[in-house]
Enzyme design. Structure first.
Site, PDB file in Angstrom:
ATOM      1  CD  GLU A 166      37.551  -9.995  27.138  1.00  0.00           C
ATOM      2  OE1 GLU A 166      38.127 -11.099  27.121  1.00  0.00           O
ATOM      3  OE2 GLU A 166      37.396  -9.288  26.119  1.00  0.00           O
ATOM      4  CG  ASP A 211      23.226 -13.577 -11.724  1.00  0.00           C
ATOM      5  OD1 ASP A 211      22.686 -13.935 -12.783  1.00  0.00           O
ATOM      6  OD2 ASP A 211      23.227 -14.270 -10.687  1.00  0.00           O
TER       7      ASP A 211
END
Length: 383
Positions: free
Chosen positions: A65, A213
């Protein structure tokens, strides 16, 4: 006794709907960048013309706003403001947006949904109405709640929204029996996975995935280099190597470890902190494990509203067991690995079908040669 006063619901025009849809689209752009605040869009319209648009800025400031009012300047007087979430009504790091709208002299404010934050929760609407501004509430409310579901859950349930991402074979496997997993899905699916990272505040993996990983867990799409989320490892005993990519990159990309209070050995904890890693400690459950809900609560306490859980099977099972998965992003590759492959979700003790976690499929899309199926918790409760 006088009969109760019945207030008719507001009637919205097609133009109202179009402007609110634009405000929601603006808000959606900020997902992953505005935490701990909600992402809010605002469109200012006067005499049928759009004066300005604003959205919550990175880190939550400026508010949507305030930005729209700044761009409109004096022309905002007499305008209608379409706001995707109730304007705030409290002094924080910025003044209340309700005050700014009043000072700007807007004539009408259309609000998609009420802010659940106790500091606002209807107060912004009441303040605007007390200043003589027409306030209409509820336009595209369901869409607005879904967009800021993470913020709602953090306020109402003390946990962020959780999206579980799976990249599997047709038979639900994430690796062969030898552990090979690169790459089950193709280039398009992997690119879309990186885009998902950019739309979440944090990306979370279990220690098993981090060890297997050694991932970067960053967003590596052109133009989105600065949109990498906070990287979170659930590591109850601080097993993550100090030489891992996550630790080595902690000074460039925020990296947090959620660990057990009694598993946080002082010397090792200090080594992680010296590398720039933030440690979040939680108490163990009755069997000495790190509960998923407690891990999420620790993230919510830091302001995180949206978490993308990427792996592995045990983390997925823990989140599902604690009933904390709100959305599923399931990429399926057109291949079959077989029953000796590693399943996407580990066992978590479901004996009866009535106890199974249920989701509603909301979208199916082709992702190159793969398929993306999107699911949401069925139903979205309490929101």
């Amino acid at each position: 006794m006088a009969p109760p006063v019945v207030v008719a619901p507001p009637v919205f025009s097609d133009a109202d709907r179009a402007h609110m849809a634009a405000a929601l689209a603006l808000a959606e752009r900020g997902l992953g960048r505005v935490w701990p605040n909600p992402s809010v869009g605002c469109v200012l319209v006067k005499d049928g013309y759009v004066l300005s648009r604003g959205a919550t800025g990175p880190g939550g400031r400026p508010h949507g706003e305030a930005e729209a009012l700044r761009l409109a300047g004096a022309a905002a007087r007499g305008a209608t403001a379409y706001v995707s979430l109730e304007p705030c009504n409290h002094h924080g790091k910025t003044p209340p947006c309700s005050e700014a709208l009043i000072a700007a002299g807007v004539a009408r404010v259309v609000v998609a949904c009420v802010d659940p934050d106790p500091r606002v929760s209807g107060g912004g609407i009441a303040r605007l109405r007390s200043a003589g501004i027409q306030v209409d509430v509820g336009l595209l409310q369901a869409e607005a709640v879904a967009l800021n579901e993470g913020f709602f859950r953090r306020i109402q349930e003390s946990r962020p929204l959780v999206s579980l991402k799976l990249a599997t074979s047709l038979d639900g496997r994430i690796a062969t029996h030898t552990g090979q997993s690169r790459w089950i899905t193709g280039d398009v699916a992997r690119a879309w996975g990186h885009a998902l990272r950019a739309r979440h505040d944090a990306i979370m993996v279990g220690i098993g995935t981090a060890l297997a990983d050694d991932p970067d867990l960053t967003c590596r799409l052109p133009g989105l280099d600065g949109r990498s989320p906070v990287r979170v490892v659930v590591d109850s005993r601080l097993r993550l190597p100090l030489t891992s990519r996550l630790v080595r990159g902690a000074t460039q990309t925020p990296t947090w470890i959620v660990t057990l209070e009694d598993g946080c050995e002082a010397v090792r904890a200090r080594a992680f902190r010296d590398c720039g890693v933030q440690l979040l400690t939680v108490p163990a459950d009755g069997v000495g494990q790190l509960p998923a809900r407690a891990a999420l609560a620790s993230l919510a306490a830091q302001g995180i509203t949206r978490v993308l859980a990427e792996g592995g099977a045990r983390l997925a099972a823990s989140l599902l067991q604690d009933d904390c998965v709100d959305r599923v992003e399931w990429f399926r590759a057109p291949l079959v690995i077989g029953g000796d492959g590693l399943g996407g979700v580990a066992a978590f003790g479901i004996d009866q079908l009535a106890d199974a976690r249920r989701f509603q499929r909301v979208e199916v899309r082709m992702a190159g040669v793969d398929v993306l199926e999107r699911y949401r918790r069925s139903p979205v409760r309490g929101l």
